[in-house]
Design an enzyme around this catalytic site. Structure first.
Site, short mmCIF file in Angstrom:
data_model
loop_
_atom_site.label_atom_id
_atom_site.label_comp_id
_atom_site.label_asym_id
_atom_site.label_seq_id
_atom_site.Cartn_x
_atom_site.Cartn_y
_atom_site.Cartn_z
N ASP A 1 -13.87 -12.33 18.24
CA ASP A 1 -13.67 -13.36 19.27
C ASP A 1 -12.20 -13.60 19.61
OD1 ASP A 1 -16.43 -13.66 19.20
OD2 ASP A 1 -16.34 -15.28 17.73
N GLY B 1 -10.65 -12.32 22.07
CA GLY B 1 -10.45 -12.28 23.53
C GLY B 1 -10.45 -10.84 24.04
N LYS B 2 -11.15 -9.96 23.32
CA LYS B 2 -11.16 -8.53 23.67
C LYS B 2 -11.71 -8.30 25.08
CE LYS B 2 -13.72 -7.89 20.00
NZ LYS B 2 -13.59 -9.21 19.35
N GLY C 1 -20.07 -10.76 21.65
CA GLY C 1 -20.14 -11.58 22.86
C GLY C 1 -18.75 -11.57 23.46
N HIS C 2 -18.57 -10.84 24.54
CA HIS C 2 -17.25 -10.67 25.15
C HIS C 2 -17.21 -11.42 26.48
CE1 HIS C 2 -16.47 -6.74 22.67
NE2 HIS C 2 -16.73 -7.79 21.93
N THR C 3 -16.30 -12.39 26.55
CA THR C 3 -16.26 -13.28 27.72
C THR C 3 -15.20 -12.84 28.72
OG1 THR C 3 -16.75 -15.03 26.13
CG2 THR C 3 -16.16 -15.73 28.37
N GLN D 1 -16.26 -7.04 17.36
CA GLN D 1 -15.92 -7.73 16.11
C GLN D 1 -14.41 -7.62 15.86
OE1 GLN D 1 -19.04 -5.47 15.75
NE2 GLN D 1 -19.77 -7.27 16.80
N ALA E 1 -19.81 -16.96 21.40
CA ALA E 1 -20.31 -16.53 22.71
C ALA E 1 -21.72 -15.95 22.60
CB ALA E 1 -19.36 -15.50 23.32
N GLY F 1 -23.56 -19.48 19.97
CA GLY F 1 -23.24 -20.88 20.25
C GLY F 1 -22.83 -21.67 19.02
N ARG F 2 -22.74 -21.01 17.86
CA ARG F 2 -22.36 -21.74 16.64
C ARG F 2 -20.89 -22.15 16.70
NH1 ARG F 2 -23.74 -17.49 12.03
NH2 ARG F 2 -22.95 -16.12 13.66
N ARG G 1 -17.11 -22.34 15.75
CA ARG G 1 -16.25 -21.44 14.98
C ARG G 1 -15.34 -22.26 14.08
NH1 ARG G 1 -14.59 -18.46 20.47
NH2 ARG G 1 -16.37 -17.08 20.73
N ASP H 1 -1.96 -21.19 24.57
CA ASP H 1 -2.09 -22.47 25.29
C ASP H 1 -2.78 -23.53 24.45
OD1 ASP H 1 -4.22 -20.43 25.90
OD2 ASP H 1 -5.26 -22.21 26.67
N VAL I 1 -2.50 -16.97 28.35
CA VAL I 1 -2.26 -18.42 28.35
C VAL I 1 -3.44 -19.22 28.92
CG1 VAL I 1 0.26 -18.20 28.37
CG2 VAL I 1 -0.98 -18.23 30.55
P1 GDP Z 1 -14.18 -11.43 22.34
O1 GDP Z 1 -15.44 -11.39 21.56
O2 GDP Z 1 -13.02 -10.89 21.55
O3 GDP Z 1 -14.27 -10.79 23.69
O4 GDP Z 1 -13.84 -12.97 22.57
P2 GDP Z 1 -14.91 -14.12 22.99
O5 GDP Z 1 -15.21 -13.97 24.43
O6 GDP Z 1 -16.04 -14.19 22.05
O7 GDP Z 1 -14.05 -15.41 22.70
C1 GDP Z 1 -12.84 -15.65 23.31
C2 GDP Z 1 -12.94 -17.02 24.02
O8 GDP Z 1 -11.64 -17.46 24.36
C3 GDP Z 1 -13.69 -16.93 25.32
O9 GDP Z 1 -14.32 -18.17 25.56
C4 GDP Z 1 -12.59 -16.71 26.35
O10 GDP Z 1 -12.94 -17.16 27.66
C5 GDP Z 1 -11.48 -17.54 25.77
N1 GDP Z 1 -10.10 -17.08 26.02
C6 GDP Z 1 -9.63 -15.81 26.05
N2 GDP Z 1 -8.29 -15.81 26.18
C7 GDP Z 1 -7.90 -17.11 26.23
C8 GDP Z 1 -6.64 -17.77 26.31
O11 GDP Z 1 -5.58 -17.16 26.35
N3 GDP Z 1 -6.66 -19.14 26.30
C9 GDP Z 1 -7.81 -19.85 26.23
N4 GDP Z 1 -7.72 -21.18 26.23
N5 GDP Z 1 -9.01 -19.27 26.14
C10 GDP Z 1 -9.05 -17.91 26.13
P1 IMO Z 2 -17.20 -10.08 18.98
O1 IMO Z 2 -17.28 -8.64 19.43
C1 IMO Z 2 -17.33 -12.96 15.72
C2 IMO Z 2 -20.00 -12.05 12.37
C3 IMO Z 2 -21.19 -12.95 12.19
C4 IMO Z 2 -21.37 -12.84 10.68
C5 IMO Z 2 -21.02 -11.39 10.39
C6 IMO Z 2 -22.21 -10.45 10.32
O2 IMO Z 2 -17.71 -11.04 19.98
O3 IMO Z 2 -15.83 -10.39 18.47
P2 IMO Z 2 -23.92 -9.41 12.08
O4 IMO Z 2 -24.72 -10.03 13.18
O5 IMO Z 2 -22.97 -8.35 12.55
O6 IMO Z 2 -24.76 -8.95 10.95
O7 IMO Z 2 -23.01 -10.61 11.48
O8 IMO Z 2 -20.17 -10.99 11.46
N1 IMO Z 2 -19.89 -11.45 13.72
C7 IMO Z 2 -19.01 -11.84 14.64
N2 IMO Z 2 -18.11 -12.85 14.63
N3 IMO Z 2 -17.39 -12.13 16.77
C8 IMO Z 2 -18.26 -11.09 16.80
O9 IMO Z 2 -18.27 -10.15 17.77
C9 IMO Z 2 -19.15 -10.94 15.71
N4 IMO Z 2 -20.14 -10.06 15.41
C10 IMO Z 2 -20.58 -10.38 14.19
O10 IMO Z 2 -20.91 -14.27 12.59
O11 IMO Z 2 -20.43 -13.64 10.02
MG MG Z 3 -16.96 -12.68 20.94
#
Ligand code: GDP
Ligand code: IMO
Ligand code: MG
Length: 423
Positions: A13, A15-16, A40-42, A224, A299, A302-303, A305, A333, A413
């Site tokens: 998570d 921000g990939k 979950g990539h946003t 991940q 993402a 919904g748990r 972090r 930010d 940011v």
């Molecule tokens: P990923 O799994 O690595 O793609 O990241 P996620 O999408 O699970 O989580 C990143 C969260 O941070 C998402 O809600 C993004 O919209 C948000 N996000 C990404 N970059 C930024 C940033 O620079 N600032 C803020 N405030 N939110 C960000």
């Molecule tokens: P992105 O790509 C954050 C965590 C789960 C759990 C552990 C094992 O969005 O960054 P699994 O379902 O793989 O057996 O869960 O890994 N986990 C993540 N945490 N971002 C993720 O993906 C994750 N994918 C799995 O919360 O602790």
């Molecule tokens: Mg994610």
């Protein structure tokens, strides 16, 4: 051309999705190489928020193709929903997504096994996303799995039934009561497979080999993060794939000497969702503030972090394991307005001060040692160039660059595509 990698350096998570979307304009192909719908990539742009689970984050660009590589595990049911969520954007999904025949399929019973395994662990549970990831990779390495290419065989339903029956016997092993309707799950899976079969299946390693030879530009999108890697993460509280650079080689069939830039992406602080040790975790108002301002909710599930300070010991470890060539710092930010910021620079470990990431990082083994920084007051979400950085932010960045010996080439940011500063 070389294959560039973009990898999360923390517990996911980072921000990939956002950065892959930002970088896609420079690439012909975006490829996922591991993980599955646990990701979950946003992506946020033009007033829309998209969350992708299996589909690569290059999908919104006209000129890029998106590959789901052999290392990914695909749940046809979730994949179908993802496609349906994108239908209204007229993206020509069938042409823009190519799927490896060697990618493994998540069956409904893999999800049940994940749930049963977690329930049976009680307090020791991993905190899995319950998407069936662990059981599917177990079947892969156990040589029992079902692959996308099997769907082209006339007897694929038989292959499905045999594996399902095996799983049902395995479920009996767990002393937990699960409620499910197998006929419904099967019907849902079969409908989803029909949709999956409308997509283009490829021998992705050959496709990528030719793409490299013909100088196409390729970005591999990690899921991940390094601390969730099955080998290098905080085992057993990890996912079941190699999330680190080497995973891109096995998950796509590309040779190590084809790898070019390695973008390592990290949050300016740290988060973790699910169970497992987290040395810099905060249980105070600072942690609550990061969670609130950063909207730190998973993402996929919904748990909430868990939040804490940046851990440089872990970050350096991740840079080392992945061979990171450029860093991207996200969510700076969120730290605006903190009087004092802290970065963990070493651990107190069994009475010694160490700077490397050790085997045990549980609270009884490790105490973080912090360096304090003066925070910045300014809101930075509207700034568009490095020249506008508050002095304290520049100092925070310079310190991380010095310690990791790596340039921070992108500073994010805010969540929107536009809130990205390339240095
Ligand atoms: P990923 O799994 O690595 O793609 O990241 P996620 O999408 O699970 O989580 C990143 C969260 O941070 C998402 O809600 C993004 O919209 C948000 N996000 C990404 N970059 C930024 C940033 O620079 N600032 C803020 N405030 N939110 C960000
Ligand atoms: P992105 O790509 C954050 C965590 C789960 C759990 C552990 C094992 O969005 O960054 P699994 O379902 O793989 O057996 O869960 O890994 N986990 C993540 N945490 N971002 C993720 O993906 C994750 N994918 C799995 O919360 O602790
Ligand atoms: Mg994610």
């Amino acid at each position: 051309m070389a294959v560039d990698l973009l990898l999360g350096l923390q517990w996911g998570d980072e921000g990939k999705g956002k950065i892959v979307d930002v970088l896609t304009k420079n690439y012909n192909l975006i490829s996922r190489f591991q993980g599955g719908p646990n990701a979950g990539h946003t992506l946020i742009f033009d007033g829309h928020k998209h969350v992708l689970h299996t589909i690569p984050s290059g999908i919104f660009h006209d000129d890029a193709l998106n590959i789901i590589g052999n290392g990914v595990v695909i749940d046809p049911v979730i994949f179908k929903k993802e496609l349906e969520n994108l239908d209204k954007f007229n993206l020509d999904l069938n042409a823009k997504i190519l799927i490896s025949r060697k990618a493994h399929l998540i069956l409904p019973t893999h999800r049940l096994l994940d749930a049963a395994s977690e329930a049976s662990k009680g307090k020791a549970k991993i905190g899995s996303t319950l998407k069936g990831i662990g059981p599917t990779y177990m079947d892969k390495t156990g040589r029992n799995g079902m692959r996308v290419g099997d769907l082209e065989l006339s007897n694929w339903e038989e292959i499905f039934d045999i594996l399902t029956q095996k799983h049902l016997k395995m479920l009996d092993f767990f002393d937990v009561a699960l409620e499910y309707n197998l006929a419904e799950l099967k019907a849902e899976f079969f409908t989803a497979v029909a949709r999956l079969k409308e997509m283009t299946f490829i021998d992705s390693e050959e496709y990528l080999h030719q793409a490299i030879k013909s100088n196409q530009t390729i970005l591999a999108e990690g899921a991940q993060g390094s601390l969730l890697d099955v080998d290098f993460g905080t085992y057993p509280f990890v996912t079941s794939s190699n999330t680190t650079a080497a995973g891109a080689c096995t998950g796509l069939g590309i040779a190590p000497n084809t790898i070019g830039e390695v973008y390592g992406i990290f949050k300016a602080y740290t988060t973790r969702v699910g169970s497992g040790p987290f040395p810099t975790e905060l249980f105070d108002a600072d942690g609550e503030r990061m969670a609130k301002v950063g909207h730190e909710f998973g993402a996929t599930t919904g748990r909430p972090r868990r939040c804490g300070w940046l851990d440089l010991v872990a970050l350096k470890y991740a840079c080392q394991v992945n061979g990171v060539t450029q860093l991207n710092m996200m969510k700076g930010d969120v730290l605006s307005g903190f009087e004092t910021l802290k970065i963990c620079t070493a651990y107190e470990y069994k009475g010694e001060v160490i700077e490397h990431f050790p085997y045990n990082i549980e609270p009884e083994n490790v105490k973080p040692i912090y360096k304090e920084f003066k925070g910045w007051k300014e809101d930075i979400t509207e700034i568009s160039s490095e020249a506008e950085f508050p002095k304290e932010l520049s100092e925070y960045i310079a310190f991380i660059e010095k310690e990791t010996e790596t340039k921070i080439s992108i500073v994010s940011v805010g969540p929107d595509r536009k809130q990205t500063i390339v240095r």
